[in-house]
Design an enzyme around this catalytic site. Structure first.
Site, mmCIF file in Angstrom:
data_model
loop_
_atom_site.group_PDB
_atom_site.id
_atom_site.type_symbol
_atom_site.label_atom_id
_atom_site.label_comp_id
_atom_site.label_asym_id
_atom_site.label_seq_id
_atom_site.Cartn_x
_atom_site.Cartn_y
_atom_site.Cartn_z
ATOM 1 N N ASP A 15 0.812 -1.230 0.000
ATOM 2 C CA ASP A 15 0.000 0.000 0.000
ATOM 3 C C ASP A 15 0.842 1.275 0.000
ATOM 4 O O ASP A 15 0.439 2.305 0.551
ATOM 5 C CB ASP A 15 -0.968 0.023 1.207
ATOM 6 N N GLN B 117 1.993 -6.035 -3.297
ATOM 7 C CA GLN B 117 2.500 -6.153 -1.923
ATOM 8 C C GLN B 117 3.767 -5.315 -1.718
ATOM 9 O O GLN B 117 3.985 -4.363 -2.445
ATOM 10 C CB GLN B 117 2.743 -7.633 -1.554
ATOM 11 N N GLY C 99 -4.588 -4.312 -3.782
ATOM 12 C CA GLY C 99 -5.556 -3.250 -4.070
ATOM 13 C C GLY C 99 -4.747 -2.020 -4.452
ATOM 14 O O GLY C 99 -4.094 -1.430 -3.595
ATOM 15 N N HIS C 100 -4.733 -1.703 -5.722
ATOM 16 C CA HIS C 100 -3.916 -0.578 -6.202
ATOM 17 C C HIS C 100 -4.832 0.555 -6.639
ATOM 18 O O HIS C 100 -5.661 0.389 -7.535
ATOM 19 C CB HIS C 100 -3.028 -1.034 -7.368
ATOM 20 N N LYS D 216 2.000 2.076 -5.139
ATOM 21 C CA LYS D 216 2.543 1.478 -6.384
ATOM 22 C C LYS D 216 1.622 1.736 -7.567
ATOM 23 O O LYS D 216 2.071 1.983 -8.681
ATOM 24 C CB LYS D 216 2.727 -0.041 -6.203
HETATM 25 P P1 GDP Z 1 -0.672 0.328 -3.557
HETATM 26 O O1 GDP Z 1 -1.286 -0.941 -3.091
HETATM 27 O O2 GDP Z 1 0.799 0.399 -3.307
HETATM 28 O O3 GDP Z 1 -1.000 0.668 -4.983
HETATM 29 O O4 GDP Z 1 -1.303 1.499 -2.662
HETATM 30 P P2 GDP Z 1 -2.870 1.638 -2.230
HETATM 31 O O5 GDP Z 1 -3.630 2.134 -3.387
HETATM 32 O O6 GDP Z 1 -3.344 0.409 -1.552
HETATM 33 O O7 GDP Z 1 -2.762 2.709 -1.092
HETATM 34 C C1 GDP Z 1 -2.233 3.985 -1.315
HETATM 35 C C2 GDP Z 1 -3.306 5.041 -0.972
HETATM 36 O O8 GDP Z 1 -2.719 6.303 -0.860
HETATM 37 C C3 GDP Z 1 -4.373 5.176 -2.027
HETATM 38 O O9 GDP Z 1 -5.581 5.523 -1.413
HETATM 39 C C4 GDP Z 1 -3.865 6.316 -2.899
HETATM 40 O O10 GDP Z 1 -4.903 7.021 -3.567
HETATM 41 C C5 GDP Z 1 -3.244 7.186 -1.851
HETATM 42 N N1 GDP Z 1 -2.067 7.965 -2.279
HETATM 43 C C6 GDP Z 1 -1.074 7.630 -3.133
HETATM 44 N N2 GDP Z 1 -0.128 8.583 -3.147
HETATM 45 C C7 GDP Z 1 -0.533 9.534 -2.269
HETATM 46 C C8 GDP Z 1 0.056 10.752 -1.794
HETATM 47 O O11 GDP Z 1 1.142 11.154 -2.175
HETATM 48 N N3 GDP Z 1 -0.675 11.446 -0.860
HETATM 49 C C9 GDP Z 1 -1.895 11.019 -0.397
HETATM 50 N N4 GDP Z 1 -2.515 11.761 0.515
HETATM 51 N N5 GDP Z 1 -2.442 9.882 -0.816
HETATM 52 C C10 GDP Z 1 -1.773 9.149 -1.727
HETATM 53 P P1 IMO Z 2 -0.903 -4.190 -2.238
HETATM 54 O O1 IMO Z 2 -0.446 -4.745 -3.563
HETATM 55 C C1 IMO Z 2 -0.900 -4.658 2.113
HETATM 56 C C2 IMO Z 2 -0.770 -8.753 3.648
HETATM 57 C C3 IMO Z 2 -2.007 -9.219 4.392
HETATM 58 C C4 IMO Z 2 -1.376 -10.194 5.369
HETATM 59 C C5 IMO Z 2 -0.259 -10.833 4.536
HETATM 60 C C6 IMO Z 2 -0.660 -12.163 3.894
HETATM 61 O O2 IMO Z 2 -2.199 -3.487 -2.274
HETATM 62 O O3 IMO Z 2 0.197 -3.408 -1.592
HETATM 63 P P2 IMO Z 2 -2.207 -12.803 1.838
HETATM 64 O O4 IMO Z 2 -3.644 -12.524 1.576
HETATM 65 O O5 IMO Z 2 -1.281 -12.229 0.811
HETATM 66 O O6 IMO Z 2 -1.905 -14.243 2.098
HETATM 67 O O7 IMO Z 2 -1.897 -12.047 3.229
HETATM 68 O O8 IMO Z 2 0.039 -9.907 3.509
HETATM 69 N N1 IMO Z 2 -1.037 -8.230 2.284
HETATM 70 C C7 IMO Z 2 -1.026 -6.931 1.970
HETATM 71 N N2 IMO Z 2 -0.876 -5.841 2.744
HETATM 72 N N3 IMO Z 2 -1.035 -4.522 0.774
HETATM 73 C C8 IMO Z 2 -1.161 -5.603 -0.028
HETATM 74 O O9 IMO Z 2 -1.194 -5.516 -1.371
HETATM 75 C C9 IMO Z 2 -1.204 -6.879 0.571
HETATM 76 N N4 IMO Z 2 -1.346 -8.131 0.089
HETATM 77 C C10 IMO Z 2 -1.238 -8.946 1.138
HETATM 78 O O10 IMO Z 2 -2.655 -8.158 5.034
HETATM 79 O O11 IMO Z 2 -0.758 -9.488 6.420
HETATM 80 MG MG MG Z 3 -2.847 -1.602 -1.812
#
Ligand code: GDP
Ligand code: IMO
Ligand code: MG
Length: 426
Positions: A13, A223, A40-41, A16
């Protein structure tokens, strides 16, 4: 033109999706390398917010081709509904390619994921319950079904019958759970297989042809490297390798074809699920970070654990993955703090650790050693150039660069597409 890897440097999270979308603007191909629907991206464009689980985050750039690589495990129900939702929002997915070697996540994997978590009784991994662990386990033990099997109904029938029989015995005898019926599942698989049929291809051939033709290829990991099955906080990890090495393996790009590894790091730490997190803040500051960063899981809605930047973990992932450039995201979340801490070591008993140990018990009573840095107490969300940022942000960025041993090229100051500073442009 060689490939760029985009990987998470912490516990997932990190942003990416946003970075992949940004770089996809000038890319020919984005290949997702690992993980499954546990990811979840988030990508925010002027068409709204998109939450992608299996589909590469390049999909919102019409000139960029999206590929699901061999290292991904695919839950077809999620993939098909994701495709449908994107199409309903006017996103063209017709040129997408799905590796015929990618493994399938089947309903018994999801069921086993849940049952195995229950059996851990109080010592859960905290998985996303999407079946990823059991699917990767089947892949490694050579019991997996792959995307290519969907193209041969007779073969699919035979393989599914064998595998379902043994999984049903496990479900019934070990877990006292009802068995899964063969026919409805087989029919679903045929139906989903038909829907994605035109996208199924030998993705590694496409990737290699593209690289040979000088295309700009991006490999998107899911991840984060602290969740890596080898170098993460095992067993509190995911079941794939969200690393630069895993990116190559999962996408069909050779290590010698990689020109840069972009490590995406948040300006602080978050983690979902169990496992050690020495820089965690269980106080009002942690709550402020959670609220300002909207730190709730994209898929599961679970509150993310929050803490200051953990430079011990981050330095480890930077080194092990040869991170050549850093994106420091969510910097704006720290806008309100008069002082910002960075964890530079773990004090465990008599010793000070500067790496994450294999034996996690070592961290049970570990306390963080903090470096204190001045905050900026100013709104950074409108900054579009490095020079627009307060001096204290510059100092923070420099402190992170020193710890990671890599330059911070991108700085995130908000979720929107334009809230990203590229220091080489500004
Ligand atoms: P990922 O799994 O690495 O793609 O990241 P996620 O989407 O799960 O979580 C990142 C969250 O931060 C999302 O809600 C994005 O919209 C938000 N986000 C990304 N970059 C920024 C930033 O620079 N500032 C803020 N406030 N939010 C951001
Ligand atoms: P993105 O791509 C954050 C964590 C789960 C748990 C561990 C194992 O959005 O960054 P799993 O379901 O993979 O067997 O769970 O890994 N986990 C993540 N945490 N972002 C993710 O994906 C994750 N994918 C798995 O919360 O601790
Ligand atoms: Mg994510």
């Amino acid at each position: 033109m060689p490939a760029t890897i985009i990987m998470g440097g912490q516990w997932g999270d990190e942003g990416k999706g946003k970075l992949t979308d940004a770089l996809a603007g000038t890319a020919d191909l984005v290949v997702r390398a690992n993980g499954g629907s546990n990811a979840g991206h988030t990508v925010q464009t002027d068409q709204g917010t998109f939450k992608l689980r299996l589909i590469p985050s390049g999909i919102l750039n019409p000139d960029c081709r999206s590929v699901i690589g061999a290292g991904v495990v695919i839950d077809l129900a999620t993939l098909v509904s994701e495709l449908r939702e994107l199409n309903a929002r006017g996103v063209d997915t017709s040129r997408m390619v799905i590796s015929d070697r990618a493994h399938l996540v089947l309903p018994y994997h999801q069921r086993l994921d849940r049952l195995e978590e229950l059996r851990r009784e109080g010592d859960e991994i905290g998985t996303t319950l999407n079946g990823n662990g059991p699917a990767y386990a089947d892949k490694a033990s050579r019991h997996g079904l792959r995307v290519c099997d969907l193209t041969r109904p007779d073969l699919l029938r035979r393989k599914l019958a064998t595998e379902l029989d043994s999984r049903n015995q496990l479900l019934v005898r070990l877990f006292n759970d009802p068995p899964i019926e063969f026919e409805p599942l087989y029919r679903d698989l045929l139906d989903w297989g038909e829907q994605i049929g035109p996208m199924i291809a030998p993705a590694e051939v496409l990737v290699q042809d593209a690289l040979a033709a000088g295309a700009n290829v991006i490999v998107e990991c899911a991840q984060g490297a602290m969740l890596d099955i080898d170098y993460g906080t095992y067993p509190y990890v995911t079941s794939s390798s969200p690393t630069a090495a895993g990116a190559c393996q999962g996408s069909g790009v050779a290590p010698s074809q990689v020109s840069r590894v972009l490590g995406v790091y948040k300006a602080y730490s978050t983690r979902v699920g169990g496992g050690p997190m020495p820089a965690e803040l269980n106080d009002a500051t942690g709550e402020t970070i959670r609220r300002r960063g909207k730190e709730w899981g994209v898929n599961t809605g679970r509150p993310r654990r929050t803490g200051w930047f953990d430079a011990v973990a981050a330095r480890q992932t930077s080194r092990l993955n040869g991170v050549s450039e850093v994106a420091l995201t969510l910097v704006d979340v720290l806008d309100v703090f008069p002082r910002i801490n960075v964890c530079t070591g773990y004090r465990a008993g008599q010793s000070i650790l500067s790496h994450v140990p294999a034996l996690l018990d070592t961290l049970d009573d570990a306390s963080p050693i903090w470096e204190h840095l001045p905050g900026w107490e100013a709104d950074t969300t409108a900054a579009r150039a490095f020079a627009d940022l307060p001096r204290a942000v510059h100092r923070y960025v420099e402190a992170i660069e020193a710890r990671l041993g890599a330059p911070v090229r991108y700085i995130g100051v908000g979720p929107a597409r334009d809230q990203l500073i590229d220091r080489t442009v500004s």
